[in-house]
Design an enzyme around this catalytic site. Structure first.
Site, PDB file in Angstrom:
ATOM      1  N   HIS A  88       0.784  -1.112  -0.131  1.00 38.93           N
ATOM      2  CA  HIS A  88       0.107   0.063   0.093  1.00 38.93           C
ATOM      3  C   HIS A  88       0.841   1.145   0.058  1.00 38.93           C
ATOM      4  CE1 HIS A  88      -3.421   2.888   0.653  1.00 38.93           C
ATOM      5  NE2 HIS A  88      -2.738   3.383   1.661  1.00 38.93           N
ATOM      6  N   SER A  89       0.440   2.117  -0.929  1.00 38.56           N
ATOM      7  CA  SER A  89       1.344   3.441  -1.046  1.00 38.56           C
ATOM      8  C   SER A  89       2.906   3.198  -1.231  1.00 38.56           C
ATOM      9  CB  SER A  89       0.834   4.280   0.192  1.00 38.56           C
ATOM     10  OG  SER A  89       1.329   5.592   0.117  1.00 38.56           O
ATOM     11  N   MET A  90       3.794   3.716  -0.450  1.00 39.45           N
ATOM     12  CA  MET A  90       5.037   3.524  -0.348  1.00 39.45           C
ATOM     13  C   MET A  90       5.350   2.002  -0.487  1.00 39.45           C
ATOM     14  SD  MET A  90       8.303   3.934   2.412  1.00 39.45           S
ATOM     15  CE  MET A  90       7.822   2.705   3.463  1.00 39.45           C
TER      16      MET A  90
END
Length: 246
Positions: A88-90
């Site tokens: 998720h995300s990074m």
């Protein structure tokens, strides 16, 4: 078990492991409840980045290449069965680069799930890591992943903000290299009101794999997967059980 991974429950009979990568400022605990909810056929292991939680005394890693290299070096301990990657995300960027490394080594992942993240080859925007503490806390609240009221505590700020800032520095310094291109199947999952990564930017993950690609859009913001946890898990299980995992 390697210092890099946390298994919330051990399932010796599981057919597949799902390796989960937290967001910037996140820890393995973000996926704790996933282990309780996922199918018995899947064992969840979450990456624990240095510099936080039970690795708080270790130095934060500020560049993706080093982080990925160390994670890949630790993965053989969990690769006694097929693995899928969820970031998720990074964490999506790191999971993607781990997937590339695994393919290059001839041990590809069964599937890559990239959540809440623009495609890796799209340049980033604002430099969050350079904000002062107050503005960084405001930005975290805007993103939706951190209770800004908690970070009003100066002691907590002193503990948390260094690794949050380091994670954002990792994302901001990341530079995508065009080769090798993935052949691993990829599913992009995004909140329709995400302020960090747009639906269109997340759809461009399709350009980075020659394997199958699909996108799922959920109601919500950058952290859509918190209120929709069970539906996201069901989506992951569906992709891994219906043949889309390859």
């Amino acid at each position: 078990m390697s210092q890099w991974f946390r298994r919330m429950s051990t399932r010796p009979a599981a057919a597949l492991r799902l390796i989960c990568f937290p967001h910037a400022g996140g820890s393995a605990a973000f996926y704790r409840t996933w282990a309780e909810r996922v199918s018995p056929e899947i064992e969840v292991a979450a990456v624990q980045y240095p510099g936080r939680a039970d690795r708080l005394d270790e130095a934060v890693v500020h560049d993706a290449e080093t982080q990925v290299r160390r994670i890949v070096a630790a993965l053989p301990a969990l690769h006694d069965r097929p693995i899928a990657l969820f970031g998720h995300s990074m964490g999506a960027i790191l999971a993607y680069e781990v997937a590339r490394s695994l393919e290059a080594a001839g041990t590809p992942a069964a599937h890559l799930f990239v959540s809440g993240c623009r495609a890796a080859h799209i340049p980033g925007g604002r430099r969050v890591s350079e904000l002062d503490d107050d503005r960084l806390v405001e930005t975290l609240g805007w993103m939706g992943g951190t209770d800004a009221a908690l970070l009003a505590d100066t002691d907590l700020r002193a503990m948390v903000l260094p690794y949050v800032r380091g994670d954002f520095r990792l994302v901001e310094s990341y530079r995508h290299l065009p080769d090798p291109r993935l052949s691993t199947p990829v599913t992009s999952i995004i909140g329709e009101d995400d302020k960090v990564a747009t639906v269109d930017a997340a759809a461009r993950w399709a350009e980075l794999t020659s394997g199958s690609f699909d996108q799922r859009i959920f109601p919500g913001d950058h952290f859509y997967l918190v209120p929709h946890r069970d539906k996201v898990i069901a989506e992951v299980e569906s992709r891994l059980s219906n043949g889309a995992a390859g």
